[in-house]
Enzyme design. Sequence first.
Site, PDB file in Angstrom:
ATOM      1  N   ASP A   1       1.228  -1.897  -4.034  1.00 36.65           N
ATOM      2  CA  ASP A   1       1.467  -2.613  -2.775  1.00 36.65           C
ATOM      3  C   ASP A   1       1.876  -4.069  -3.021  1.00 36.65           C
ATOM      4  OD1 ASP A   1       0.528  -0.509  -0.976  1.00 36.65           O
ATOM      5  OD2 ASP A   1      -1.503  -1.008  -1.611  1.00 36.65           O
TER       6      ASP A   1
ATOM      7  N   ASP B   1       5.997   1.366  -5.369  1.00 38.61           N
ATOM      8  CA  ASP B   1       5.608   2.021  -4.121  1.00 38.61           C
ATOM      9  C   ASP B   1       6.876   2.633  -3.530  1.00 38.61           C
ATOM     10  OD1 ASP B   1       4.617   2.911  -1.745  1.00 38.61           O
ATOM     11  OD2 ASP B   1       3.262   1.210  -1.494  1.00 38.61           O
TER      12      ASP B   1
ATOM     13  N   GLU C   1       2.821   5.191  -6.704  1.00 40.03           N
ATOM     14  CA  GLU C   1       1.691   5.470  -5.809  1.00 40.03           C
ATOM     15  C   GLU C   1       1.379   6.960  -5.709  1.00 40.03           C
ATOM     16  OE1 GLU C   1       2.054   4.136  -1.709  1.00 40.03           O
ATOM     17  OE2 GLU C   1       0.008   4.797  -1.278  1.00 40.03           O
TER      18      GLU C   1
ATOM     19  N   THR D   1       4.136   3.622   4.989  1.00 38.19           N
ATOM     20  CA  THR D   1       4.424   5.025   5.326  1.00 38.19           C
ATOM     21  C   THR D   1       4.160   5.335   6.804  1.00 38.19           C
ATOM     22  OG1 THR D   1       3.904   5.666   3.067  1.00 38.19           O
ATOM     23  CG2 THR D   1       3.859   7.416   4.694  1.00 38.19           C
TER      24      THR D   1
ATOM     25  N   ILE E   1       7.415   4.323  -0.777  1.00 36.68           N
ATOM     26  CA  ILE E   1       7.558   3.856   0.614  1.00 36.68           C
ATOM     27  C   ILE E   1       6.313   3.031   0.904  1.00 36.68           C
ATOM     28  CG2 ILE E   1       7.769   4.405   3.073  1.00 36.68           C
ATOM     29  CD1 ILE E   1       8.967   7.090   2.405  1.00 36.68           C
ATOM     30  N   ASP E   2       6.466   1.744   1.018  1.00 36.91           N
ATOM     31  CA  ASP E   2       5.331   0.913   1.431  1.00 36.91           C
ATOM     32  C   ASP E   2       5.459   0.729   2.936  1.00 36.91           C
ATOM     33  OD1 ASP E   2       2.978  -0.537   0.855  1.00 36.91           O
ATOM     34  OD2 ASP E   2       4.079  -2.360   1.312  1.00 36.91           O
TER      35      ASP E   2
HETATM   36  C1  LIP Z   1       0.176   0.370   2.889  1.00 35.92           C
HETATM   37  C2  LIP Z   1       0.109  -1.126   2.735  1.00 35.92           C
HETATM   38  C3  LIP Z   1      -0.406  -1.697   4.013  1.00 35.92           C
HETATM   39  C4  LIP Z   1      -1.840  -1.296   4.078  1.00 35.92           C
HETATM   40  C5  LIP Z   1      -1.976   0.193   3.997  1.00 35.92           C
HETATM   41  C6  LIP Z   1      -1.227   0.821   2.877  1.00 35.92           C
HETATM   42  P1  LIP Z   1       1.468   2.547   2.021  1.00 35.92           P
HETATM   43  O1  LIP Z   1       0.876   1.027   1.870  1.00 35.92           O
HETATM   44  O2  LIP Z   1       1.229  -1.752   2.340  1.00 35.92           O
HETATM   45  O3  LIP Z   1      -0.309  -3.093   4.044  1.00 35.92           O
HETATM   46  O4  LIP Z   1      -2.433  -1.789   5.233  1.00 35.92           O
HETATM   47  O5  LIP Z   1      -3.307   0.542   3.836  1.00 35.92           O
HETATM   48  O6  LIP Z   1      -1.804   0.615   1.634  1.00 35.92           O
HETATM   49  O7  LIP Z   1       0.296   3.453   1.985  1.00 35.92           O
HETATM   50  O8  LIP Z   1       2.208   2.617   3.308  1.00 35.92           O
HETATM   51  O9  LIP Z   1       2.314   2.661   0.816  1.00 35.92           O
END
Ligand code: LIP
Length: 265
Positions: free
Chosen positions: A213, A85, A68, A90, A87-88
């Site tokens: 994601d 990803d 990412e 964040t 950190i998914d």
């Molecule tokens: C997040 C997603 C989350 C979505 C956010 C973002 P990140 O990923 O997993 O579900 O609502 O927009 O994309 O940015 O924390 O890696």
Amino acid sequence: MSIDITRISDIAAQAGEMIKARREQLTSREVFHKSSETDIVTVADRESETFLREHLKAAFPDIAFYGEEGSYGDLNSYERVFIVDPIDGTTSYLHGYPFYCISIGLRENGVTTGAVVYLPYLKDIYTAIRGEGAKKNGKPIHVSAVPDFVNAIGATGFGCVRSHVKPDNVDLSAKMIRKLQGFRRSGSAAIDLCHVADGCVDLYWEFYIKPWDYEAGRLIVQEAGGKVTGFDGNPIDEKAGRVFASNGLLHNDMLREFAEYLGGK
Ligand code: LIP
């Protein structure tokens, strides 16, 4: 020969423990904005990506890396690639809300063949290998058998609102909150998908999300017996980024909701 999922899991878990410890030292100067004031990235996301890139490269030198937080060119130009990803979730991570994870999907010749999602706070690890099922902490998992909205828990995300993209998810979610037995927000697409896979959530949808994601979570749901498509019932269109996962039984009912809400948009 199938991929060494244990090795990928070990690397994901190491990165997860690293970011969990890192959070304690994170300062406000290490938080940056991306597409808008509410769209953020932290130094920990970048450190996690570097760690994962280096360790996956060392363990699997023939497999490319696509994360990412970097610039890796055209995803579809790679034959074998880890889609990561670092950190998914964040925003949750930054605030200390425990639902964040490391997500690693392996795509080979356009097909996702392996998946690992690690939740450092809960120390849960979800894995899947195409054709071999999905597991949580080493034990097989399966989607729920809930057949109707009134007995179902739904989950969604609002990245679209953060990025000010239309159509957004607010009115659809408001409508679904009235139809579902319960509604949950984890803040991480990868975790929501894992929760559909292990049956504690029955359906999940989100607008405008990216392969990092959903790549791993999609395989975990499919291998747990669930269904993942776009909002039209076709395979996910990477550009549109509309992702819908369910236990299969709720799929057609929700596709009707999307059609009504979007009216062809
Ligand atoms: C997040 C997603 C989350 C979505 C956010 C973002 P990140 O990923 O997993 O579900 O609502 O927009 O994309 O940015 O924390 O890696």
